[in-house]
Design a protein around this motif. Sequence first.
Motif, PDB file in Angstrom:
ATOM      1  N   ILE A  39      51.366  35.817  47.509  1.00 17.90           N
ATOM      2  CA  ILE A  39      50.495  36.007  46.329  1.00 17.90           C
ATOM      3  C   ILE A  39      49.315  35.039  46.387  1.00 17.90           C
ATOM      4  CG2 ILE A  39      50.383  36.006  43.799  1.00 17.90           C
ATOM      5  CD1 ILE A  39      53.386  36.360  43.728  1.00 17.90           C
ATOM      6  N   TYR A  42      45.130  34.033  49.188  1.00 18.81           N
ATOM      7  CA  TYR A  42      43.670  33.911  49.093  1.00 18.81           C
ATOM      8  C   TYR A  42      43.227  33.014  47.946  1.00 18.81           C
ATOM      9  CZ  TYR A  42      43.819  37.882  52.252  1.00 18.81           C
ATOM     10  OH  TYR A  42      44.067  38.707  53.317  1.00 18.81           O
ATOM     11  N   ILE A  43      44.161  32.263  47.391  1.00 15.01           N
ATOM     12  CA  ILE A  43      43.813  31.344  46.301  1.00 15.01           C
ATOM     13  C   ILE A  43      44.008  29.927  46.825  1.00 15.01           C
ATOM     14  CG2 ILE A  43      44.411  30.562  43.981  1.00 15.01           C
ATOM     15  CD1 ILE A  43      45.179  33.422  43.320  1.00 15.01           C
ATOM     16  N   TYR A 103      42.118  35.539  38.635  1.00 13.05           N
ATOM     17  CA  TYR A 103      43.237  36.403  38.217  1.00 13.05           C
ATOM     18  C   TYR A 103      44.314  36.457  39.296  1.00 13.05           C
ATOM     19  CZ  TYR A 103      39.693  39.180  40.601  1.00 13.05           C
ATOM     20  OH  TYR A 103      38.723  39.589  41.471  1.00 13.05           O
ATOM     21  N   LEU A 104      45.490  36.826  38.834  1.00  5.67           N
ATOM     22  CA  LEU A 104      46.687  36.803  39.703  1.00  5.67           C
ATOM     23  C   LEU A 104      47.731  37.713  39.066  1.00  5.67           C
ATOM     24  CD1 LEU A 104      48.275  35.037  41.883  1.00  5.67           C
ATOM     25  CD2 LEU A 104      48.853  33.559  39.988  1.00  5.67           C
ATOM     26  N   LEU A 105      48.367  38.562  39.895  1.00  8.02           N
ATOM     27  CA  LEU A 105      49.351  39.489  39.336  1.00  8.02           C
ATOM     28  C   LEU A 105      50.604  39.513  40.193  1.00  8.02           C
ATOM     29  CD1 LEU A 105      49.661  41.639  37.046  1.00  8.02           C
ATOM     30  CD2 LEU A 105      48.883  43.333  38.711  1.00  8.02           C
ATOM     31  N   GLY A 111      48.823  47.433  42.154  1.00  5.85           N
ATOM     32  CA  GLY A 111      48.531  48.806  42.563  1.00  5.85           C
ATOM     33  C   GLY A 111      48.777  49.830  41.469  1.00  5.85           C
ATOM     34  N   GLN A 116      42.889  46.128  36.577  1.00 12.03           N
ATOM     35  CA  GLN A 116      41.705  46.849  36.121  1.00 12.03           C
ATOM     36  C   GLN A 116      41.642  46.836  34.589  1.00 12.03           C
ATOM     37  OE1 GLN A 116      39.018  47.989  37.509  1.00 12.03           O
ATOM     38  NE2 GLN A 116      38.285  48.806  35.556  1.00 12.03           N
ATOM     39  N   ASN A 138      34.571  34.024  42.947  1.00  5.28           N
ATOM     40  CA  ASN A 138      34.579  33.500  44.316  1.00  5.28           C
ATOM     41  C   ASN A 138      35.765  34.115  45.048  1.00  5.28           C
ATOM     42  OD1 ASN A 138      32.523  31.899  43.446  1.00  5.28           O
ATOM     43  ND2 ASN A 138      33.546  29.962  43.800  1.00  5.28           N
ATOM     44  N   VAL A 139      35.487  34.816  46.131  1.00  6.52           N
ATOM     45  CA  VAL A 139      36.550  35.558  46.809  1.00  6.52           C
ATOM     46  C   VAL A 139      36.580  35.220  48.287  1.00  6.52           C
ATOM     47  CG1 VAL A 139      37.571  37.855  47.021  1.00  6.52           C
ATOM     48  CG2 VAL A 139      35.815  37.469  45.340  1.00  6.52           C
ATOM     49  N   SER A 146      41.000  42.167  45.839  1.00  8.58           N
ATOM     50  CA  SER A 146      40.143  41.528  44.842  1.00  8.58           C
ATOM     51  C   SER A 146      38.702  42.036  44.967  1.00  8.58           C
ATOM     52  CB  SER A 146      40.199  40.016  45.032  1.00  8.58           C
ATOM     53  OG  SER A 146      39.492  39.366  44.028  1.00  8.58           O
TER      54      SER A 146
END
Length: 183
Positions: A39, A42-43, A103-105, A111, A116, A138-139, A146
């Motif tokens: 998860i 990418y953070i 954000y983070l899920l 999916g 959204q 920032n990605v 993302s």
Amino acid sequence: MLELNFTPFPVLSTERLILRRFTFDDAPRLFELRKDPVIMQYISRPLTKTIDDAINLIKVINELLSGNNGITWCITLKGDHECIGSIGFWRIEKENYRAEIGYLLNPAYQGMGIMQEAIETIINYGFGPMRLHSIQANVSPGNLASIKLLQKNSFVKEGHFKENHFFNGVFEDTIVYTLLTKN
Ligand SMILES: CC(C)(COP(=O)(O)OP(=O)(O)OC[C@H]1O[C@@H](n2cnc3c(N)ncnc32)[C@H](O)[C@@H]1OP(=O)(O)O)[C@@H](O)C(=O)NCCC(=O)NCCS
């Protein structure tokens, strides 16, 4: 200068979700999310190692909130109090009416269009009651989910910064996406 007041906390609701304030009861769920290297891939933040790390994160969230310097919502499904993710404006430049979104899920809920629903709601809050002029994201270049989410919400790619961020011994690239208010 932008003046913010997050009291009372703005609980937001969507078709399927309630976006509410984090409490210390959410620490176990937040710990699960933020300790997971997939998860968090990418953070660029340290993984939580203990429940105390999650409690400290909630403390930081609440300090930013009480100082009106940041706001983070806990994402829950309607009818279920359990925290399944987070979304918020965690870095705010009041002088520029600008905020950075994050954000983070929980993957079990990915999916399904949940982020959204959450992002369009907090964009409306950001450009509405919060009176932001722009929202920055920032990605990491590899974070296709993302990037897709941001593009779907009309964020525009403004720059690709090469190796501008040093984390865990690696210089990482950052792509900056921005959305301007229509007001
Ligand atoms: C990014 C993230 C929040 C997306 O949440 P989600 O609820 O799964 O996204 P949604 O279901 O609302 O999908 C939104 C759009 O992105 C697309 N998308 C979602 N996951 C995708 C993936 N892995 N690859 C490509 N597109 C993807 C969806 O197809 C949808 O577009 P569409 O309606 O045109 O098909 C989620 O993957 C996540 O929590 N990732 C880990 C944390 C993270 O990286 N946060 C962002 C840091 S910048």
